[in-house]
Enzyme design. Structure first.
Site, PDB file in Angstrom:
ATOM      1  N   SER A 107      47.529  37.429  44.199  1.00 23.29           N
ATOM      2  CA  SER A 107      46.872  36.719  45.294  1.00 23.29           C
ATOM      3  C   SER A 107      47.887  35.881  46.083  1.00 23.29           C
ATOM      4  CB  SER A 107      45.727  35.873  44.731  1.00 23.29           C
ATOM      5  OG  SER A 107      44.851  35.458  45.743  1.00 23.29           O
ATOM      6  N   ASP A 129      41.427  41.260  45.419  1.00 23.62           N
ATOM      7  CA  ASP A 129      42.228  40.236  44.751  1.00 23.62           C
ATOM      8  C   ASP A 129      42.599  40.614  43.314  1.00 23.62           C
ATOM      9  OD1 ASP A 129      43.097  37.750  43.561  1.00 23.62           O
ATOM     10  OD2 ASP A 129      42.125  36.718  45.225  1.00 23.62           O
TER      11      ASP A 129
END
Length: 257
Positions: A43, A155
């Site tokens: 991320s 993610d």
């Protein structure tokens, strides 16, 4: 200073705006003369890692972080798969690094994403960097998934909040991990985005647990009172990352230093 024959891998964890703390960690590592031989990011860690892997200085990364706001990395998406698109984040990377591939990195780099169609963890270390980072930072529901190398990706924090496995794949001798999710605190949500934020944080705490036994030096900046979505206290988070890394390294023995 680290012995020359010991390779060090740095795994930068996810946490949206909390990722500012990574900048402080990098500054502390440089002050302690700890060279980074391998980098991996999940991320926001993928974004910071990409900047550093391609030779940007800590001062340059800090300048970007201090100026960053959500409109700089997102836009309304005309999609049934997400409220926003993070295409602008990819443009931010391209504008600062150019149109680069993993193979061109100064420090070998990998980023972690999640295949939302299969549930598999995906480690990306080849191909276009900005597209891979967009995938790794794609918060599901909030952002529309990213099509990358035939997969539908979101993610990486859904599978691995601190990308230790990617550093293990590099076969680094020692692993430094930065966990931004330690000691999280929650507030009563007052809108749909706040509910989504709390939901993701609670889920990630349980699903993407960090195993300290896999990490030689674990740095956990105490960011519990900071919001993942608020970019107004970036400077404070950078300082906490810096102090947390210095504290962790001052206690470490010759196993790492």
């Amino acid at each position: 200073m680290v012995e020359k024959d010991v390779s060090i891998g740095l795994a930068l964890g996810g946490g949206a705006a909390l990722g500012a703390a990574h900048v402080g960690v990098l500054r502390a590592l440089e002050e302690y003369e700890i060279p980074i031989d391998y980098l991996a990011g999940t991320s926001i860690g993928a974004m910071v890692g990409a900047f550093y892997a391609f030779g940007m200085s800590v001062d340059e990364i800090e300048s970007i972080a201090l100026d960053l706001d959500w409109p700089d990395i997102s836009a309304i998406a005309l999609s049934k798969r997400g409220l926003l698109t993070n295409h602008e984040l990819g443009m931010l990377l391209d504008n600062n690094l150019g149109d680069v591939t993993f193979e061109e990195a100064t420090i070998p780099l990998a980023v972690v994403a999640t295949d939302i169609a299969t549930g598999e963890k995906v480690i990306i270390d080849k191909g276009d960097v900005s597209d891979a980072v967009k995938a790794s930072t794609c918060i599901p529901v909030l952002f529309e998934p990213v099509q990358y190398q035939g997969r539908l990706l979101v993610d990486g924090g859904l599978k691995e909040s601190v990308p230790v496995s990617a550093i293990q794949d590099f076969e680094a001798d020692k692993i430094i991990g930065v966990d931004l999710g330690a000691s999280r605190e929650y507030e009563e949500p007052d809108n749909i985005l706040a509910i989504l934020n709390n939901t993701l944080e609670i889920a990630l705490t349980h699903l993407a647990h960090v195993n300290p036994l896999d990490i030689d030096l674990l740095i956990q900046p105490q960011l519990g009172k900071f919001s993942r979505t608020n970019t107004e206290r970036i400077a404070d988070m950078i300082e906490i990352g810096y102090q947390s890394a210095k504290k962790a390294m001052s206690k470490v023995n010759d196993n790492v230093r």
